[in-house]
Motif scaffolding. Structure first.
Motif, mmCIF file in Angstrom:
data_model
loop_
_atom_site.group_PDB
_atom_site.id
_atom_site.type_symbol
_atom_site.label_atom_id
_atom_site.label_comp_id
_atom_site.label_asym_id
_atom_site.label_seq_id
_atom_site.Cartn_x
_atom_site.Cartn_y
_atom_site.Cartn_z
ATOM 1 N N LEU A 1 0.865 -1.179 0.000
ATOM 2 C CA LEU A 1 0.000 0.000 0.000
ATOM 3 C C LEU A 1 0.903 1.230 0.000
ATOM 4 C CD1 LEU A 1 -2.460 -1.013 2.884
ATOM 5 C CD2 LEU A 1 -2.624 -1.612 0.458
ATOM 6 N N PHE A 2 0.639 2.178 -0.870
ATOM 7 C CA PHE A 2 1.457 3.388 -0.901
ATOM 8 C C PHE A 2 0.802 4.490 -0.069
ATOM 9 C CE2 PHE A 2 4.057 1.461 -4.031
ATOM 10 C CZ PHE A 2 5.251 2.170 -3.995
ATOM 11 N N ASN A 3 1.519 4.888 0.998
ATOM 12 C CA ASN A 3 1.110 6.072 1.760
ATOM 13 C C ASN A 3 1.897 7.248 1.212
ATOM 14 O OD1 ASN A 3 -0.189 7.542 3.887
ATOM 15 N ND2 ASN A 3 1.803 7.630 4.893
ATOM 16 N N CYS A 4 1.212 8.142 0.504
ATOM 17 C CA CYS A 4 1.932 9.116 -0.313
ATOM 18 C C CYS A 4 2.399 10.364 0.445
ATOM 19 C CB CYS A 4 1.087 9.513 -1.512
ATOM 20 S SG CYS A 4 -0.582 10.027 -1.136
ATOM 21 N N ALA A 5 1.949 10.558 1.689
ATOM 22 C CA ALA A 5 2.365 11.756 2.431
ATOM 23 C C ALA A 5 2.173 11.544 3.922
ATOM 24 C CB ALA A 5 1.559 12.973 1.977
ATOM 25 N N THR A 6 2.839 12.352 4.699
ATOM 26 C CA THR A 6 2.637 12.296 6.138
ATOM 27 C C THR A 6 1.236 12.776 6.501
ATOM 28 O OG1 THR A 6 3.333 13.200 8.280
ATOM 29 C CG2 THR A 6 3.736 14.569 6.357
ATOM 30 N N GLY A 7 0.612 12.090 7.449
ATOM 31 C CA GLY A 7 -0.714 12.489 7.909
ATOM 32 C C GLY A 7 -0.734 13.831 8.607
ATOM 33 N N LEU A 8 0.437 14.347 8.966
ATOM 34 C CA LEU A 8 0.516 15.618 9.685
ATOM 35 C C LEU A 8 0.153 16.818 8.816
ATOM 36 C CD1 LEU A 8 3.818 15.035 11.680
ATOM 37 C CD2 LEU A 8 1.512 15.131 12.619
ATOM 38 N N LYS A 9 0.057 16.603 7.499
ATOM 39 C CA LYS A 9 -0.238 17.714 6.592
ATOM 40 C C LYS A 9 -1.730 17.889 6.352
ATOM 41 C CE LYS A 9 2.824 18.518 3.355
ATOM 42 N NZ LYS A 9 3.732 18.418 2.196
ATOM 43 N N TYR A 10 -2.556 17.168 7.098
ATOM 44 C CA TYR A 10 -3.999 17.198 6.889
ATOM 45 C C TYR A 10 -4.712 17.515 8.194
ATOM 46 C CZ TYR A 10 -2.778 14.959 2.502
ATOM 47 O OH TYR A 10 -2.228 14.691 1.281
ATOM 48 N N PRO A 11 -5.937 18.063 8.129
ATOM 49 C CA PRO A 11 -6.695 18.347 9.352
ATOM 50 C C PRO A 11 -6.912 17.070 10.162
ATOM 51 C CG PRO A 11 -7.710 19.407 7.453
ATOM 52 C CD PRO A 11 -6.653 18.503 6.907
ATOM 53 N N LEU A 12 -6.778 17.188 11.480
ATOM 54 C CA LEU A 12 -6.897 16.042 12.375
ATOM 55 C C LEU A 12 -7.997 16.285 13.410
ATOM 56 C CD1 LEU A 12 -3.078 15.437 12.965
ATOM 57 C CD2 LEU A 12 -4.602 14.128 11.489
ATOM 58 N N PRO A 13 -8.540 15.207 13.997
ATOM 59 C CA PRO A 13 -9.574 15.371 15.024
ATOM 60 C C PRO A 13 -9.047 16.170 16.215
ATOM 61 C CG PRO A 13 -9.442 13.087 14.282
ATOM 62 C CD PRO A 13 -8.258 13.785 13.700
#
Length: 408
Positions: free
Chosen positions: A378-390
């Protein structure tokens, strides 16, 4: 080994050849140009062991299969080999299952996404050709990567983003030195501005597949994956697909490695993953078409795959078909659930686009398109830190008695 094995460029739809040492955008047919190499000569002069014994940690270790010959033109921001992380808890296995699900975490690259690969190569070639102004439309990560590499190379950059691009991405792009503009439209509207400005402003268009070299940078995902797996490829690759450069690039890499005799066994099935709210490739695939018309009113929380129309649509579909793969769309609800689940139970922080690949994997298992005994990437294309989080809602008052039983 500091030499170029590029023989020519070739139109992806007509086969017409173009000279390699000149600046090119699209072909005369308005389609992407593909870089071609003298693989027979390369095979005689470079071995797989030369790559494995390289002291370079990152995509430039594959430079014999890349277009930038002169080391002085190879722009780098410290790219690294991105890790493969096995999902042990968020994916259900039976004791009899022999397969595994590995996440290739591209969020470890400069600017936190796999866009670093393509833009590293495109900017390096821009430096080689002495271009002085680059422009790009972006949903976020490509713009940040171009800004970073262009600034590092001393090249002016201009970036156009849809006005609902995640704020952190927009601020990142501007902070990295690009002239940054928000546009009241989607990425294809931004692309139109870039295209119309070529003659009026004089910038070079670095849009997805509208120049030949981003695909060569993205190709390194396939080269790197092959080396990491001891030159034996997985059964299935799930790839989040917007413009599709990475999927096309990896398939190109696998075919080149096969011709060189560097890989063993069969090639993987390629799976193009899109969101239900923007799935032009999936629609074309299911209809048996080679081209995907504009997807109207595109929407998804996975901003990176919100691409309503792709100039390389036929190349994506061609790679999927040649590999005996398939295309699949998933819901935003399932995407966000998968993101939150994987981070909570496996400690792997996926971006929404990466989470879409896990959702597609689970859907493919249920649909019996694949089996649990297959090795899957599975390709995770970017860090999750660059997106809005709960938001964090739990609070404690230090001045009151604390009920410690709540922590048990």
């Amino acid at each position: 080994m500091d030499k170029s094995y590029v023989s020519h460029l070739e139109c992806s739809i007509s086969g017409k050849q173009y000279e390699a040492n000149k600046v090119h955008g699209l072909s005369d047919a308005g389609r992407p140009l593909l870089v071609k190499y003298d693989l027979q000569k390369l095979k005689k002069e470079v071995s797989r062991d030369d790559i494995s014994n390289s002291k370079v940690d990152g995509l430039w270790r594959y430079f014999p299969l890349l277009p930038v010959a002169d080391p002085k033109n190879r722009i780098t921001l410290g790219e690294t080999i991105t890790p493969l992380i096995q999902l042990d808890r968020s994916v259900n296995y039976n004791n009899k299952d022999k397969g595994c699900v590995l996440v290739k975490d591209e969020g470890r690259l400069p600017t936190g996404s796999f866009k670093a690969r393509g833009l590293c190569m495109a900017v390096s070639m821009a430096k080689q050709f002495k271009l002085d102004h680059l422009a790009i439309p972006t949903n976020g990560n490509a713009g940040a990567a171009m800004a970073a590499y262009a600034t590092h190379a001393g090249i002016k950059s201009t970036v156009f983003c849809p006005d609902d691009t995640p704020d952190i991405n927009v601020r990142e792009i501007q902070s990295l030195g690009a002239d940054t503009y928000l546009v009241n439209g989607l990425i294809n509207d931004c692309g139109k501005i870039v295209g119309e400005g070529k003659d009026k402003v004089g910038w070079f268009d670095v849009s997805t597949l509208k120049e030949p070299y981003r695909i060569e940078g993205k190709k390194t995902m396939g080269l790197e994956l092959a080396e990491q797996l001891n030159w034996e490829l997985p059964d299935v690759i799930f790839y989040p697909t917007g413009g599709g450069t990475g999927l096309i690039g990896m398939w190109k890499a696998f075919l080149e490695l096969k011709e060189l005799g560097w890989i063993r066994g069969k090639l993987p099935r390629m799976v193009a993953v899109q969101a239900n709210g923007c799935a032009p490739i999936v629609k074309a695939w299911e209809s048996g078409e080679e081209h995907a018309p504009l997807w109207e009113n595109a929407f998804t929380k996975a901003a990176g795959i919100r691409v309503p129309v792709a100039v390389g649509d036929f190349l994506i579909i061609r790679a999927v078909r040649e590999s005996n793969g398939f295309a699949m769309s998933v819901s935003d609800k399932d995407i966000m659930e998968a993101r939150d689940r994987v981070s909570a139970v496996d400690g792997c922080f996926l971006c929404p686009e990466g989470a879409a690949t896990l959702t597609a994997y689970e859907k493919a298992i249920t649909s019996e398109l694949i089996t649990r005994d297959e090795k899957v990437i599975l390709f995770n294309c970017a860090t999750g830190l660059k997106y809005p989080l709960p938001k964090v809602l739990n609070q404690l008052d230090k001045d009151k008695n604390i009920n410690y039983e709540q922590f048990i």
